[in-house]
Design an enzyme around this catalytic site. Structure first.
Site, short mmCIF file in Angstrom:
data_model
loop_
_atom_site.label_atom_id
_atom_site.label_comp_id
_atom_site.label_asym_id
_atom_site.label_seq_id
_atom_site.Cartn_x
_atom_site.Cartn_y
_atom_site.Cartn_z
N PHE A 93 0.76 -1.28 -0.03
CA PHE A 93 0.29 0.23 0.22
C PHE A 93 1.18 1.29 -0.05
O PHE A 93 1.71 1.67 0.87
CB PHE A 93 -0.89 -0.28 1.31
CG PHE A 93 -1.36 1.12 0.91
CD1 PHE A 93 -2.81 1.33 0.61
CD2 PHE A 93 -1.72 2.25 2.24
CE1 PHE A 93 -3.95 2.85 0.75
CE2 PHE A 93 -2.28 3.48 2.02
CZ PHE A 93 -3.24 3.57 1.45
N ASP A 153 9.20 2.21 0.72
CA ASP A 153 7.96 2.99 2.04
C ASP A 153 8.36 2.87 2.92
O ASP A 153 7.79 1.91 3.19
CB ASP A 153 6.99 2.86 0.55
CG ASP A 153 5.43 2.87 1.24
OD1 ASP A 153 5.79 4.35 2.54
OD2 ASP A 153 4.56 3.39 0.77
N LYS A 197 3.35 10.24 7.64
CA LYS A 197 2.28 9.56 9.91
C LYS A 197 3.11 9.84 10.81
O LYS A 197 3.02 11.79 11.26
CB LYS A 197 2.56 8.51 9.27
CG LYS A 197 1.64 7.45 8.62
CD LYS A 197 1.07 5.80 8.54
CE LYS A 197 0.26 5.54 8.38
NZ LYS A 197 -1.11 5.82 7.59
#
Length: 393
Positions: free
Chosen positions: A124, A210, A240
């Site tokens: 993702f 990532d 995040k």
């Protein structure tokens, strides 16, 4: 828009690992904004940084120097493989920058045909158009028009296909999460990551990590790849926990990898704004502190031990405990979405994940007492789930 299947909780405020709804009910928050509120809710250092900056300057164009950007970029560079940083607002923007950086690198090297971005099933990388193409998840792609050219998805376990794709003369980069989050808290081995690093170097292909979810202390190291010497990428996407609740994203790269990123090629209106940088600096300084990272490692060990014991008591409910650090997955036997609701009814919030997992993504500062309470509430939820399964049978 009707885009979220919302839980029946109206949130009001947060205190550390606790989330309180508008009716005053307290939930032990093991979602943390999906691995975002790394220092819990309303951490005093972040509140102070934001409040102070709000009285000085909120926004200014990136045509001017922003000292906070330079300060946070220096911290990131000093703590990583990278030489330079581009600040964005989100993880998906950081991934977009990473993709452009990789393709621009080959373009300025006289190989414009090298555009392919190799990704992996279960990944993702965000919700923008290039990011969903990089992930290749059919559910996110459906109805969004044709697939973009230059994106390849492979199985993590298909060694031959990975080697062939990296050797292809049209491959620009490989993008991978060292610990897959949405894919079910799957931690990739050091052997696998180091082999990928070896292959990409051999064929002149850039490696993108990532670490939007696994980075900034989530695994007990500042970045997940730092568990393995020699695994560092050429480009890395962060977000995040970098802002620990405030929108901050970043794309880090070596000078060589970023050689094609010249004035006018990329940009942002809000990325790197003074408010974000003030919070980002406060978050970085707290998370990168070895005391915080050591606490996260100890908390992880405590959690895993307790969860393995819970699995042993409920083998008909929990099939496997997996993940790394405080990115923890429980592979469920009952439907994971149903279990999330049961857990919520017992005062603990957990996130979903692929392969029928639920994820525990608590604050890095969670205490031993709070871990024990989390497992007590999960045990009650497992008991309730077992009862429902028996009724259904």
């Amino acid at each position: 828009m009707n885009l979220y299947n919302r839980a029946p909780i109206a949130v009001d405020r947060g205190e550390g690992v606790w989330l309180i709804d508008t009716e005053g009910r307290r939930y032990l928050d093991c979602v943390a904004g999906i691995a975002t509120d790394a220092l819990g809710h309303a951490h005093p250092a972040l509140v102070a940084a934001l409040t102070e900056q709000a009285g000085k300057l909120w926004h200014v164009s990136n045509i001017f120097r922003i000292p906070g950007q330079e300060a946070l970029a220096q911290r990131l560079v000093d703590a990583s493989f990278a030489d330079c940083v581009f600040f964005a607002n989100t993880g998906t923007e950081a991934v977009e920058c990473a993709i452009k950086t990789a393709r621009r690198y080959h373009h300025v090297n006289g190989q414009p045909e090298r555009i392919d971005i190799v990704g992996f099933a279960g990944s993702f990388h965000g919700r923008t158009y290039a990011a969903i193409n990089a992930s290749g998840n059919a559910g996110y792609m459906e109805g969004c028009g044709p697939r973009l050219p230059g994106f390849v998805q492979l199985s993590i376990d298909d060694t031959a296909a990975i080697e062939a794709a990296i050797a292809s003369p049209t491959t620009a980069a490989v993008i991978v999460e060292p610990v897959q989050g949405e894919g079910g808290a799957r931690a990739l081995s050091g052997e696998w990551l180091l082999r990928l690093r070896e292959l990409t170097r051999k064929h002149g292909v850039l490696l993108i990590h990532d670490e939007v979810q696994s980075g900034m202390g989530r695994t007990g190291k500042l970045f997940a790849h730092q568990w393995f010497d020699g695994a560092a990428p050429d480009i890395m996407a962060l977000a995040k926990a970098l802002g620990s609740g405030f929108p901050v994203g970043a794309c880090l790269a070596t000078t060589e990898a970023a050689k094609g990123m010249t004035p006018g090629v990329h940009g942002t209106t809000f990325g790197g704004n003074p408010l974000a940088m003030a919070v980002g600096i406060a978050a970085f300084d707290t998370i990168a502190n070895e005391e915080t990272l050591a606490h996260a490692r100890a908390a992880s060990a405590d959690f895993f031990e307790r969860l393995e014991a819970l699995r042993a008591r409920f083998p008909d409910v929990i099939a496997e405990v997996r993940g790394k650090g405080l990115l923890i997955g429980l592979k469920m036997i009952p439907n994971n979405r149903e279990f999330m609701g049961i857990a919520r009814d017992h005062g603990i919030l957990v996130a979903g994940g692929g392969e029928n997992c639920v994820r525990l993504l608590p604050s890095l500062l969670i205490s031993a007492q709070e871990i024990a309470e989390a497992v007590t509430r999960l045990e009650a939820a497992c008991g309730a789930a077992r009862g429902l399964m028996a009724k259904a049978a």
